[in-house]
Design a protein around this motif. Structure first.
Motif, short mmCIF file in Angstrom:
data_model
loop_
_atom_site.label_atom_id
_atom_site.label_comp_id
_atom_site.label_asym_id
_atom_site.label_seq_id
_atom_site.Cartn_x
_atom_site.Cartn_y
_atom_site.Cartn_z
N GLY A 72 20.17 15.82 0.55
CA GLY A 72 20.27 14.36 0.59
C GLY A 72 19.49 13.73 -0.55
O GLY A 72 18.48 14.26 -1.00
N GLU A 73 19.99 12.61 -1.03
CA GLU A 73 19.27 11.88 -2.08
C GLU A 73 18.53 10.72 -1.46
O GLU A 73 19.06 10.03 -0.59
CB GLU A 73 20.24 11.38 -3.14
CG GLU A 73 20.84 12.50 -3.97
CD GLU A 73 21.65 11.96 -5.15
OE1 GLU A 73 21.31 10.89 -5.67
OE2 GLU A 73 22.60 12.65 -5.52
N ILE A 74 17.32 10.51 -1.91
CA ILE A 74 16.54 9.38 -1.42
C ILE A 74 17.29 8.10 -1.77
O ILE A 74 17.67 7.90 -2.93
CB ILE A 74 15.12 9.38 -2.05
CG1 ILE A 74 14.37 10.64 -1.63
CG2 ILE A 74 14.35 8.13 -1.64
CD1 ILE A 74 13.04 10.82 -2.33
N PRO A 75 17.54 7.24 -0.79
CA PRO A 75 18.26 6.00 -1.07
C PRO A 75 17.56 5.17 -2.15
O PRO A 75 16.33 5.08 -2.18
CB PRO A 75 18.25 5.27 0.28
CG PRO A 75 18.10 6.36 1.29
CD PRO A 75 17.23 7.40 0.63
N VAL A 113 6.18 4.72 -2.05
CA VAL A 113 5.95 6.15 -1.85
C VAL A 113 6.00 6.49 -0.36
O VAL A 113 6.61 7.50 0.03
CB VAL A 113 4.60 6.58 -2.48
CG1 VAL A 113 4.26 8.01 -2.09
CG2 VAL A 113 4.66 6.43 -3.98
N ALA A 114 5.40 5.67 0.48
CA ALA A 114 5.38 5.94 1.92
C ALA A 114 6.80 5.92 2.50
O ALA A 114 7.12 6.72 3.38
CB ALA A 114 4.50 4.93 2.64
N GLU A 115 7.65 5.05 2.01
CA GLU A 115 9.04 4.99 2.47
C GLU A 115 9.79 6.26 2.07
O GLU A 115 10.52 6.84 2.87
CB GLU A 115 9.78 3.79 1.86
CG GLU A 115 9.33 2.44 2.35
CD GLU A 115 10.05 1.32 1.62
OE1 GLU A 115 10.47 0.37 2.30
OE2 GLU A 115 10.19 1.40 0.38
N LYS A 116 9.59 6.70 0.84
CA LYS A 116 10.24 7.92 0.35
C LYS A 116 9.74 9.13 1.13
O LYS A 116 10.53 9.99 1.53
CB LYS A 116 9.98 8.11 -1.13
CG LYS A 116 10.65 7.08 -2.01
CD LYS A 116 10.28 7.27 -3.47
CE LYS A 116 10.90 6.20 -4.35
NZ LYS A 116 10.52 6.38 -5.76
N ARG A 117 8.44 9.18 1.33
CA ARG A 117 7.84 10.30 2.07
C ARG A 117 8.43 10.37 3.47
O ARG A 117 8.84 11.45 3.94
CB ARG A 117 6.33 10.10 2.12
CG ARG A 117 5.58 11.21 2.82
CD ARG A 117 4.07 10.95 2.82
NE ARG A 117 3.77 9.75 3.59
CZ ARG A 117 2.90 8.80 3.20
NH1 ARG A 117 2.26 8.92 2.06
NH2 ARG A 117 2.69 7.76 3.95
N PHE A 118 8.52 9.25 4.17
CA PHE A 118 9.07 9.25 5.52
C PHE A 118 10.55 9.63 5.52
O PHE A 118 11.01 10.37 6.38
CB PHE A 118 8.88 7.91 6.23
CG PHE A 118 9.45 7.93 7.62
CD1 PHE A 118 8.79 8.59 8.64
CD2 PHE A 118 10.69 7.35 7.88
CE1 PHE A 118 9.34 8.66 9.92
CE2 PHE A 118 11.25 7.42 9.15
CZ PHE A 118 10.58 8.07 10.17
N TRP A 119 11.30 9.14 4.54
CA TRP A 119 12.73 9.47 4.47
C TRP A 119 12.91 10.98 4.33
O TRP A 119 13.76 11.56 5.02
CB TRP A 119 13.41 8.74 3.31
CG TRP A 119 14.89 8.95 3.33
CD1 TRP A 119 15.82 8.18 3.95
CD2 TRP A 119 15.60 10.05 2.73
NE1 TRP A 119 17.07 8.73 3.78
CE2 TRP A 119 16.97 9.88 3.03
CE3 TRP A 119 15.22 11.15 1.98
CZ2 TRP A 119 17.95 10.76 2.61
CZ3 TRP A 119 16.20 12.04 1.56
CH2 TRP A 119 17.55 11.85 1.88
N ILE A 120 12.15 11.61 3.46
CA ILE A 120 12.24 13.07 3.27
C ILE A 120 11.92 13.79 4.58
O ILE A 120 12.65 14.69 5.01
CB ILE A 120 11.32 13.54 2.12
CG1 ILE A 120 11.83 12.99 0.79
CG2 ILE A 120 11.22 15.06 2.10
CD1 ILE A 120 10.85 13.16 -0.36
N PHE A 121 10.84 13.38 5.22
CA PHE A 121 10.45 13.98 6.50
C PHE A 121 11.57 13.85 7.53
O PHE A 121 11.99 14.83 8.16
CB PHE A 121 9.16 13.32 7.01
CG PHE A 121 8.78 13.72 8.40
CD1 PHE A 121 8.12 14.91 8.62
CD2 PHE A 121 9.08 12.91 9.48
CE1 PHE A 121 7.76 15.30 9.92
CE2 PHE A 121 8.72 13.28 10.77
CZ PHE A 121 8.07 14.48 10.99
N CYS A 136 13.92 16.89 9.15
CA CYS A 136 13.94 17.09 10.61
C CYS A 136 15.37 16.98 11.14
O CYS A 136 15.77 17.76 12.02
CB CYS A 136 13.01 16.10 11.31
SG CYS A 136 11.26 16.46 11.06
N ALA A 137 16.14 16.02 10.62
CA ALA A 137 17.54 15.87 11.05
C ALA A 137 18.36 17.11 10.68
O ALA A 137 19.20 17.56 11.47
CB ALA A 137 18.14 14.61 10.43
#
Length: 187
Positions: free
Chosen positions: A40-43, A49-57, A61-62
């Motif tokens: 997946g690509e980060i939107p 940075v915190a938004e990107k970090r959470f998206w990756i996490f 998990c998904a």
């Protein structure tokens, strides 16, 4: 087709995208579908940075939730014996979801124990490392929590061979399951 989450420090390689394609091709060659953490690509709208970090996490998990099993590259990473901490988390997460986890230890040989991988010395109280911490002696090359989460392990040098072993074991497990239509139920 069984979906396999491909966990490991390969996401930190300079050629991480090519590495992921290699792993997914090895899965495909064995009748499996590889799910790679970098699929997946980060939107574009995520700028913090915190938004990107959470998206990756959340994305990883998904992917683990979607997977039927996990292939975990637990080679020593940034140390002499310990695997990538993110991969260790993914092993635990998959295990908690009752997903089979296949460990890949390309930097280790069968029969090697953790105390042989960690610089340590024997004392009357047991094995200790340079910091004076105990080195467990449970006849496994990894921490017992990772080792006991394993449904299988491969010591092959190349991922293609390790994924082939995993595929053969998954096929054997499916073949040896009893047919639910033949199981009698007591009434």
């Amino acid at each position: 087709m069984k979906k396999i989450y491909l966990a490991g420090p390969g996401v930190f390689r300079a050629d991480c995208a090519a590495w992921g394609e290699r792993l997914k091709a090895a899965c495909s060659a064995n009748g499996l579908e590889g799910l790679y953490p970098l699929d997946g690509e980060i939107p574009a709208g995520l700028t913090e940075v915190a938004e990107k970090r959470f998206w990756i996490f959340a994305n990883n998990c998904a992917l683990i939730r979607q997977a039927d099993a996990v292939f975990a590259d637990l080679r020593a990473f940034r140390s002499t014996s310990e695997p990538d901490s993110g991969t260790a988390f993914e092993v635990g997460f998959a295990h908690a979801l009752s997903k089979p986890v296949w460990l890949w230890l390309p930097d280790c040989e069968a029969g090697i124990e953790l105390r042989q991988r960690v610089p340590c010395r024997q004392t009357p109280a047991g094995w200790i490392d340079a910091d004076g911490m105990n080195v467990e002696d449970f006849a496994a090359p990894l921490n017992l929590m990772l080792w006991e989460a394993a449904a299988g392990v491969s010591y092959q040098n190349e991922p293609e061979a390790a994924l082939h072993e995993m595929a053969q074991q998954l096929l054997a497990d499916l073949t040896n399951r009893p047919d639910p239509t033949l199981v009698s139920r007591e009434t």
